[in-house]
Scaffold this motif. Sequence first.
Motif, PDB file in Angstrom:
ATOM      1  N   TYR A  92       0.832  -1.201   0.000  1.00  0.00           N
ATOM      2  CA  TYR A  92       0.000   0.000   0.000  1.00  0.00           C
ATOM      3  C   TYR A  92       0.864   1.248   0.000  1.00  0.00           C
ATOM      4  CZ  TYR A  92      -3.206   3.604   1.712  1.00  0.00           C
ATOM      5  OH  TYR A  92      -3.924   4.758   1.859  1.00  0.00           O
ATOM      6  N   ASN A  93       0.489   2.181  -0.888  1.00  0.00           N
ATOM      7  CA  ASN A  93       1.072   3.515  -0.912  1.00  0.00           C
ATOM      8  C   ASN A  93      -0.105   4.485  -0.989  1.00  0.00           C
ATOM      9  OD1 ASN A  93       2.007   6.072  -1.970  1.00  0.00           O
ATOM     10  ND2 ASN A  93       3.923   5.082  -2.554  1.00  0.00           N
ATOM     11  N   PRO A  94      -0.280   5.372   0.002  1.00  0.00           N
ATOM     12  CA  PRO A  94      -1.472   6.221   0.040  1.00  0.00           C
ATOM     13  C   PRO A  94      -1.637   7.120  -1.170  1.00  0.00           C
ATOM     14  CG  PRO A  94       0.184   6.946   1.626  1.00  0.00           C
ATOM     15  CD  PRO A  94       0.625   5.628   1.127  1.00  0.00           C
ATOM     16  N   ARG A  95      -0.593   7.349  -1.938  1.00  0.00           N
ATOM     17  CA  ARG A  95      -0.690   8.191  -3.127  1.00  0.00           C
ATOM     18  C   ARG A  95      -0.700   7.374  -4.420  1.00  0.00           C
ATOM     19  NH1 ARG A  95       2.287  13.718  -3.394  1.00  0.00           N
ATOM     20  NH2 ARG A  95       0.431  13.963  -4.706  1.00  0.00           N
ATOM     21  N   GLY A 144      -0.680   6.800 -10.609  1.00  0.00           N
ATOM     22  CA  GLY A 144       0.081   5.815  -9.846  1.00  0.00           C
ATOM     23  C   GLY A 144       0.776   4.805 -10.740  1.00  0.00           C
ATOM     24  N   ILE A 145       1.953   4.348 -10.306  1.00  0.00           N
ATOM     25  CA  ILE A 145       2.783   3.429 -11.096  1.00  0.00           C
ATOM     26  C   ILE A 145       3.040   2.146 -10.310  1.00  0.00           C
ATOM     27  CG2 ILE A 145       5.051   3.082 -12.163  1.00  0.00           C
ATOM     28  CD1 ILE A 145       5.185   6.095 -12.638  1.00  0.00           C
ATOM     29  N   TYR A 146       2.870   1.031 -10.974  1.00  0.00           N
ATOM     30  CA  TYR A 146       3.392  -0.244 -10.469  1.00  0.00           C
ATOM     31  C   TYR A 146       4.696  -0.454 -11.210  1.00  0.00           C
ATOM     32  CZ  TYR A 146       3.298  -5.154  -8.911  1.00  0.00           C
ATOM     33  OH  TYR A 146       3.586  -6.374  -8.326  1.00  0.00           O
ATOM     34  N   ALA A 147       5.820  -0.228 -10.510  1.00  0.00           N
ATOM     35  CA  ALA A 147       7.147  -0.166 -11.116  1.00  0.00           C
ATOM     36  C   ALA A 147       7.506  -1.487 -11.812  1.00  0.00           C
ATOM     37  CB  ALA A 147       8.187   0.179 -10.054  1.00  0.00           C
ATOM     38  N   PRO A 148       8.483  -1.454 -12.743  1.00  0.00           N
ATOM     39  CA  PRO A 148       8.835  -2.651 -13.524  1.00  0.00           C
ATOM     40  C   PRO A 148       9.104  -3.876 -12.651  1.00  0.00           C
ATOM     41  CG  PRO A 148       9.910  -0.732 -14.451  1.00  0.00           C
ATOM     42  CD  PRO A 148       9.250  -0.273 -13.196  1.00  0.00           C
ATOM     43  N   HIS A 149       8.527  -5.005 -13.067  1.00  0.00           N
ATOM     44  CA  HIS A 149       8.650  -6.257 -12.321  1.00  0.00           C
ATOM     45  C   HIS A 149       8.403  -7.416 -13.281  1.00  0.00           C
ATOM     46  CE1 HIS A 149       4.398  -5.116 -12.318  1.00  0.00           C
ATOM     47  NE2 HIS A 149       4.124  -6.415 -12.294  1.00  0.00           N
ATOM     48  N   TRP A 150       8.665  -8.617 -12.808  1.00  0.00           N
ATOM     49  CA  TRP A 150       8.363  -9.799 -13.615  1.00  0.00           C
ATOM     50  C   TRP A 150       7.933 -10.941 -12.716  1.00  0.00           C
ATOM     51  CZ3 TRP A 150      13.468  -8.218 -12.872  1.00  0.00           C
ATOM     52  CH2 TRP A 150      14.336  -9.127 -12.258  1.00  0.00           C
ATOM     53  N   ASN A 151       7.153 -11.861 -13.302  1.00  0.00           N
ATOM     54  CA  ASN A 151       6.740 -13.071 -12.587  1.00  0.00           C
ATOM     55  C   ASN A 151       7.805 -14.136 -12.768  1.00  0.00           C
ATOM     56  OD1 ASN A 151       3.834 -12.631 -11.595  1.00  0.00           O
ATOM     57  ND2 ASN A 151       3.753 -11.904 -13.709  1.00  0.00           N
ATOM     58  N   ILE A 152       8.323 -14.607 -11.667  1.00  0.00           N
ATOM     59  CA  ILE A 152       9.429 -15.559 -11.708  1.00  0.00           C
ATOM     60  C   ILE A 152       8.992 -16.918 -12.237  1.00  0.00           C
ATOM     61  CG2 ILE A 152      11.071 -16.828 -10.258  1.00  0.00           C
ATOM     62  CD1 ILE A 152      11.222 -14.391  -8.450  1.00  0.00           C
ATOM     63  N   ASN A 153       7.798 -17.374 -11.836  1.00  0.00           N
ATOM     64  CA  ASN A 153       7.418 -18.767 -12.109  1.00  0.00           C
ATOM     65  C   ASN A 153       5.995 -18.911 -12.655  1.00  0.00           C
ATOM     66  OD1 ASN A 153       6.207 -17.901  -9.798  1.00  0.00           O
ATOM     67  ND2 ASN A 153       6.766 -19.667  -8.536  1.00  0.00           N
ATOM     68  N   HIS A 186       4.379   7.070  -6.976  1.00  0.00           N
ATOM     69  CA  HIS A 186       3.657   8.214  -7.523  1.00  0.00           C
ATOM     70  C   HIS A 186       4.687   9.213  -8.014  1.00  0.00           C
ATOM     71  CE1 HIS A 186       1.157  11.847  -7.769  1.00  0.00           C
ATOM     72  NE2 HIS A 186       0.135  11.006  -7.929  1.00  0.00           N
ATOM     73  N   PRO A 187       4.636   9.629  -9.292  1.00  0.00           N
ATOM     74  CA  PRO A 187       5.694  10.480  -9.858  1.00  0.00           C
ATOM     75  C   PRO A 187       5.947  11.757  -9.070  1.00  0.00           C
ATOM     76  CG  PRO A 187       4.194   9.701 -11.559  1.00  0.00           C
ATOM     77  CD  PRO A 187       3.585   9.300 -10.268  1.00  0.00           C
ATOM     78  N   GLN A 188       4.906  12.415  -8.602  1.00  0.00           N
ATOM     79  CA  GLN A 188       5.082  13.683  -7.898  1.00  0.00           C
ATOM     80  C   GLN A 188       5.788  13.481  -6.570  1.00  0.00           C
ATOM     81  OE1 GLN A 188       1.466  15.891  -7.371  1.00  0.00           O
ATOM     82  NE2 GLN A 188       2.436  17.547  -6.245  1.00  0.00           N
ATOM     83  N   SER A 189       5.400  12.435  -5.823  1.00  0.00           N
ATOM     84  CA  SER A 189       6.062  12.177  -4.552  1.00  0.00           C
ATOM     85  C   SER A 189       7.486  11.734  -4.764  1.00  0.00           C
ATOM     86  CB  SER A 189       5.291  11.104  -3.774  1.00  0.00           C
ATOM     87  OG  SER A 189       5.212   9.887  -4.508  1.00  0.00           O
ATOM     88  N   GLN A 190       7.775  11.053  -5.877  1.00  0.00           N
ATOM     89  CA  GLN A 190       9.135  10.659  -6.193  1.00  0.00           C
ATOM     90  C   GLN A 190      10.016  11.891  -6.420  1.00  0.00           C
ATOM     91  OE1 GLN A 190      10.018   7.566  -5.327  1.00  0.00           O
ATOM     92  NE2 GLN A 190      10.609   6.805  -7.319  1.00  0.00           N
ATOM     93  N   SER A 191       9.513  12.860  -7.205  1.00  0.00           N
ATOM     94  CA  SER A 191      10.304  14.051  -7.494  1.00  0.00           C
ATOM     95  C   SER A 191      10.535  14.875  -6.242  1.00  0.00           C
ATOM     96  CB  SER A 191       9.598  14.889  -8.562  1.00  0.00           C
ATOM     97  OG  SER A 191       8.317  15.298  -8.112  1.00  0.00           O
ATOM     98  N   SER A 197      17.337   6.360  -3.271  1.00  0.00           N
ATOM     99  CA  SER A 197      16.290   7.369  -3.435  1.00  0.00           C
ATOM    100  C   SER A 197      14.967   6.726  -3.823  1.00  0.00           C
ATOM    101  CB  SER A 197      16.689   8.386  -4.510  1.00  0.00           C
ATOM    102  OG  SER A 197      16.768   7.746  -5.774  1.00  0.00           O
ATOM    103  N   GLY A 198      13.889   7.483  -3.645  1.00  0.00           N
ATOM    104  CA  GLY A 198      12.576   7.016  -4.057  1.00  0.00           C
ATOM    105  C   GLY A 198      11.915   6.111  -3.036  1.00  0.00           C
ATOM    106  N   ASN A 199      10.764   5.521  -3.426  1.00  0.00           N
ATOM    107  CA  ASN A 199       9.994   4.661  -2.539  1.00  0.00           C
ATOM    108  C   ASN A 199      10.717   3.343  -2.303  1.00  0.00           C
ATOM    109  OD1 ASN A 199       8.070   6.625  -2.617  1.00  0.00           O
ATOM    110  ND2 ASN A 199       6.663   5.513  -3.960  1.00  0.00           N
TER     111      ASN A 199
END
Length: 483
Positions: free
Chosen positions: A326-329, A360-369, A475-480, A467-469
């Motif tokens: 969970y990220n409130p933003r 909102g962004i779900y940052a790059p990821h992959w499913n392992i299996n 969230h791009p604005q909170s990241q900047s 840096s970052g979450n």
Amino acid sequence: MSKPFLSLLSLSLLLFTSTCLATSSEFDRLNQCRLDNINALEPDHRVESEAGLTETWNPNHPELRCAGVSLIRRTIDPNGLHLPSYSPSPQLIYIIQGKGVIGLTLPGCPQTYEEPRSSQSRQGSRQQQPDSHQKIRRFRKGDIIAIPSGIPYWTYNNGDEPLVAISLLDTSNIANQLDSTPRVFYLGGNPEVEFPETQEEQQERHQQRHSLPVGRRGGQHQQEEESEEQKDGNSVLSGFSSEFLAQTFNTEEDTAKRLRSPRDKRNQIVRVEGGLRIINPEGQQEEEEEEEEKQRSEQGRNGLEETICSLKIHENIAQPARADLYNPRAGRISTANSLTLPILRYLRLSAEYVRLYRNGIYAPHWNINANSLLYVIRGEGRVRIVNSQGNAVFDNKVRKGQLVVVPQNFVVAEQAGEEEGLEYLVFKTNDRAAVSHVQQVFRATPADVLANAFGLRQRQVTELKLSGNRGPLVHPQSQSQSN
């Protein structure tokens, strides 16, 4: 000395043969995963019923052939009943909208719901036999429902709004001993074919088989009559003659003819006039939740044989309190796997609910299996998928009702739009699907490795790692602002 050697050799050959047979279908499916381009898919076929709508995706899409699955979206009107059916492929259902009840017929389990025997009426009319049946389960919006292979189930909408559900059939699952063709067997009614793309070849083979000459002339007339009768109807009982069904179930022939449903035009979802009459205890929803929580705590001690009749088959993953990340933003993510819903261990499936707030962004990821299938429930956003060659095989906007397949290990990122958020469900073809996030990989890698791999200075490496979450929701604005 020779006998033990021969026994060991026979066992080795048996294991080798079994492995080859088990992996041949997997090899065929993996050959379908050479995807240079991925498309957002929408339903290709629809079946209108008396009290609802059934929509299916063409299972011959390369993306679905790669994942080894098929999908169905059903809309059931209020007082609509989806007729009892089963499939050789395990099913995972997500309730997009509405509420209802579902009944499964589990072999060997008792009819634990029973009406008391009522006294005879004053007029001396014939006493009605009290009903009994297996447990009925309630469900609501946000529930994941697990249906094992070969288990008949029915669904009824007891709410005031249409019930909408998306179902995944895992046709490549080991439980399906047939081929990868999606099949739904209906016990009653006269349902229309739901996957016509895969039925044409089967119908051609069936017609060729019945066009062959009959071997014995004496029984030809009787066989022709039975064949004509068995052509009517599309349920599994339609293939038996009325006379045979009457003998089997010890009933009148008129009843047997109705079981075959030869001229029923309502298709697979029928309307129940006056509402469905079932044995349904008051306050069942609360009792079910307490019982299921108790079962969850005892699941580690009990075997499948001890719990199959009362096994928990559904779990709500859309409630905010259920969030695992969970990220409130930025948003929230909830997961249902065999740890939270043990029946998924036998289905070898899991699911993930994602709700991204605006931008909102779900940052790059992959499913392992696991392969995964992203279905957009509400809103709009953008999805990017990258293969092993570094090529973006998908980089487009998605909207409500679209489906995107993400093959195993392909890197994916999602971002909600500026006007509204993005809400979607992800089916996964592993009951313990594991996810790896690029950001976490960076933080777990030594600084000097990153510096040499990307040609970065020490300051840049520190910025990249710290840096970052901390989590994958951004969230791009909170990241900047944090930078």
